[in-house]
Write an enzyme that holds these catalytic residues in place. Structure first.
Site, PDB file in Angstrom:
ATOM      1  N   SER A 138      22.012 -20.635 -52.580  1.00 39.86           N
ATOM      2  CA  SER A 138      22.654 -19.527 -51.857  1.00 39.86           C
ATOM      3  C   SER A 138      21.869 -18.260 -52.170  1.00 39.86           C
ATOM      4  O   SER A 138      21.102 -18.223 -53.140  1.00 39.86           O
ATOM      5  CB  SER A 138      24.098 -19.377 -52.371  1.00 39.86           C
ATOM      6  OG  SER A 138      24.665 -18.162 -51.926  1.00 39.86           O
ATOM      7  N   TYR A 152      29.896 -18.906 -59.517  1.00 41.01           N
ATOM      8  CA  TYR A 152      29.139 -19.194 -58.283  1.00 41.01           C
ATOM      9  C   TYR A 152      27.679 -18.787 -58.483  1.00 41.01           C
ATOM     10  O   TYR A 152      26.772 -19.573 -58.222  1.00 41.01           O
ATOM     11  CB  TYR A 152      29.768 -18.475 -57.081  1.00 41.01           C
ATOM     12  CG  TYR A 152      29.266 -19.017 -55.751  1.00 41.01           C
ATOM     13  CD1 TYR A 152      29.658 -20.273 -55.298  1.00 41.01           C
ATOM     14  CD2 TYR A 152      28.384 -18.284 -54.958  1.00 41.01           C
ATOM     15  CE1 TYR A 152      29.189 -20.786 -54.087  1.00 41.01           C
ATOM     16  CE2 TYR A 152      27.912 -18.782 -53.747  1.00 41.01           C
ATOM     17  CZ  TYR A 152      28.322 -20.030 -53.320  1.00 41.01           C
ATOM     18  OH  TYR A 152      27.849 -20.545 -52.124  1.00 41.01           O
TER      19      TYR A 152
HETATM   20  P1  NAD Z   1      32.115 -26.156 -46.374  1.00 43.93           P
HETATM   21  O1  NAD Z   1      33.259 -25.826 -47.256  1.00 43.93           O
HETATM   22  O2  NAD Z   1      32.235 -25.982 -44.911  1.00 43.93           O
HETATM   23  O3  NAD Z   1      31.618 -27.645 -46.658  1.00 43.93           O
HETATM   24  C1  NAD Z   1      31.451 -28.095 -47.983  1.00 43.93           C
HETATM   25  C2  NAD Z   1      31.727 -29.581 -48.015  1.00 43.93           C
HETATM   26  O4  NAD Z   1      31.556 -29.998 -49.385  1.00 43.93           O
HETATM   27  C3  NAD Z   1      33.151 -29.941 -47.614  1.00 43.93           C
HETATM   28  O5  NAD Z   1      33.149 -30.989 -46.662  1.00 43.93           O
HETATM   29  C4  NAD Z   1      33.787 -30.380 -48.918  1.00 43.93           C
HETATM   30  O6  NAD Z   1      34.778 -31.380 -48.761  1.00 43.93           O
HETATM   31  C5  NAD Z   1      32.589 -30.913 -49.676  1.00 43.93           C
HETATM   32  N1  NAD Z   1      32.826 -30.981 -51.120  1.00 43.93           N
HETATM   33  C6  NAD Z   1      33.419 -30.053 -51.906  1.00 43.93           C
HETATM   34  N2  NAD Z   1      33.517 -30.521 -53.165  1.00 43.93           N
HETATM   35  C7  NAD Z   1      32.963 -31.762 -53.174  1.00 43.93           C
HETATM   36  C8  NAD Z   1      32.758 -32.747 -54.168  1.00 43.93           C
HETATM   37  N3  NAD Z   1      33.161 -32.551 -55.445  1.00 43.93           N
HETATM   38  N4  NAD Z   1      32.143 -33.903 -53.822  1.00 43.93           N
HETATM   39  C9  NAD Z   1      31.742 -34.117 -52.547  1.00 43.93           C
HETATM   40  N5  NAD Z   1      31.932 -33.233 -51.548  1.00 43.93           N
HETATM   41  C10 NAD Z   1      32.529 -32.064 -51.870  1.00 43.93           C
HETATM   42  O7  NAD Z   1      30.902 -25.246 -46.935  1.00 43.93           O
HETATM   43  P2  NAD Z   1      29.500 -24.881 -46.249  1.00 43.93           P
HETATM   44  O8  NAD Z   1      29.564 -23.477 -45.775  1.00 43.93           O
HETATM   45  O9  NAD Z   1      29.062 -25.943 -45.338  1.00 43.93           O
HETATM   46  O10 NAD Z   1      28.587 -24.874 -47.558  1.00 43.93           O
HETATM   47  C11 NAD Z   1      27.586 -25.871 -47.778  1.00 43.93           C
HETATM   48  C12 NAD Z   1      26.694 -25.394 -48.905  1.00 43.93           C
HETATM   49  O11 NAD Z   1      26.102 -24.138 -48.532  1.00 43.93           O
HETATM   50  C13 NAD Z   1      27.448 -25.140 -50.216  1.00 43.93           C
HETATM   51  O12 NAD Z   1      26.669 -25.592 -51.310  1.00 43.93           O
HETATM   52  C14 NAD Z   1      27.594 -23.636 -50.232  1.00 43.93           C
HETATM   53  O13 NAD Z   1      27.726 -23.131 -51.548  1.00 43.93           O
HETATM   54  C15 NAD Z   1      26.326 -23.192 -49.556  1.00 43.93           C
HETATM   55  N6  NAD Z   1      26.421 -21.859 -48.952  1.00 43.93           N
HETATM   56  C16 NAD Z   1      27.391 -21.551 -48.052  1.00 43.93           C
HETATM   57  C17 NAD Z   1      27.456 -20.257 -47.531  1.00 43.93           C
HETATM   58  C18 NAD Z   1      28.518 -19.839 -46.547  1.00 43.93           C
HETATM   59  O14 NAD Z   1      28.638 -18.624 -46.303  1.00 43.93           O
HETATM   60  N7  NAD Z   1      29.285 -20.742 -45.956  1.00 43.93           N
HETATM   61  C19 NAD Z   1      26.505 -19.324 -47.927  1.00 43.93           C
HETATM   62  C20 NAD Z   1      25.522 -19.666 -48.837  1.00 43.93           C
HETATM   63  C21 NAD Z   1      25.487 -20.947 -49.351  1.00 43.93           C
END
Ligand code: NAD
Length: 247
Positions: A138, A152
């Site tokens: 991130s 985080y």
């Molecule tokens: P999201 O919440 O839409 O999807 C995350 C998925 O991970 C979900 O389906 C959830 O069930 C799964 N998950 C959570 N804990 C888990 C576990 N212990 N084992 C297996 N699966 C698990 O989030 P997203 O926005 O798609 O984020 C994806 C990645 O991108 C993450 O690592 C997040 O930190 C990173 N990210 C997101 C953003 C944002 O603004 N959305 C920004 C920067 C980085």
């Protein structure tokens, strides 16, 4: 992705689901959607199946070493190898209340950091030359933000450097390992405070491109690193943030 066996953690929603769809559309032999949300993963696998691709839902809690061994063994049983792993599963640090809550610290480190460690550990054992691991960090792995739980930042910073350590170790095996650093995207399932429109517009004012990123824009960056198009790229960090960290 043609001919490649792909596994994406947290693949049932958000970025992971966008990448699963893209990898399937690009001809992956199989896309394993590994998530704790089995119903969502199954629905996506069925959706990919309707497009003529092969999606397989796998129940995986990325913090569980034995579960990783089981899921990887299942894929090896079908294909004998895994070509691409995207360590994408994550939980958010955008929570209300005590930003020093230790239970949340433990959860953030377990899912976002240990989950990626286990994905690399089990992944490299199942991968051969020409394989690629993409770890989703991130902008919070690069810079601070006052409103997030420190777990985080800590977990995402760890993903950045774990990636470089693993890349240094496994280059000799022909396995490339890179990190992707998204900026503000549609909120995560587990995000709370960054769902608030006021907070989001405040963050967006600091983004040179003045908008949030789309899931597909991050999925395309992952696709580049997952594919042979990036064959001389390893240990790198690809920032996909509309310029947030350049100012
Ligand atoms: P999201 O919440 O839409 O999807 C995350 C998925 O991970 C979900 O389906 C959830 O069930 C799964 N998950 C959570 N804990 C888990 C576990 N212990 N084992 C297996 N699966 C698990 O989030 P997203 O926005 O798609 O984020 C994806 C990645 O991108 C993450 O690592 C997040 O930190 C990173 N990210 C997101 C953003 C944002 O603004 N959305 C920004 C920067 C980085």
């Amino acid at each position: 992705m043609a001919g490649k066996v792909v596994l994406v953690t947290g693949g049932a929603n958000g970025v992971g689901a966008a990448f699963a769809r893209l990898a399937a559309a690009e001809g992956a032999t199989e896309v394993v959607i590994a998530d704790v949300l089995t119903d969502d993963a199954t629905a996506l696998a069925e959706e990919l199946g309707r497009t003529g691709a092969r999606g397989v839902a796998a129940h995986l809690d990325v913090t569980d070493d034995a579960a990783w061994a089981r899921v990887v063994a299942q894929v090896l049983g079908r294909h004998g190898r895994i070509d691409v792993i995207v360590n994408n599963a994550g939980i958010s640090g955008a929570i209300p209340g005590d930003l020093y809550d230790q239970d949340r610290w433990d959860q953030l480190i377990a899912v976002n950091c240990t989950g990626v460690f286990l994905g690399i550990k089990h992944g490299v054992r199942a991968m051969g030359r020409g394989s690629s691991i993409v770890n989703i960090s991130s902008i919070a792995g690069l810079v601070g933000h006052a409103g997030l739980h420190l777990g985080y930042n800590a977990s995402k910073g760890a993903v950045r450097l774990m990636t470089k350590g693993a890349a240094a170790r496994h280059g000799v095996d022909g396995i490339r390992i890179n990190s992707v650093h998204p900026g503000l995207l549609p909120p995560m399932v587990s995000s709370e405070t960054t769902q608030e429109p006021g907070k989001r517009s405040g963050i967006l004012e600091q983004v040179p491109l003045r908008r949030q990123g789309e899931l597909l824009e991050v999925a395309r960056a992952i696709l580049f690193l997952a594919s042979d198009e990036s064959s001389y790229v390893t240990g790198a960090e690809l920032v996909v943030d509309g310029g947030y960290t350049c100012v």
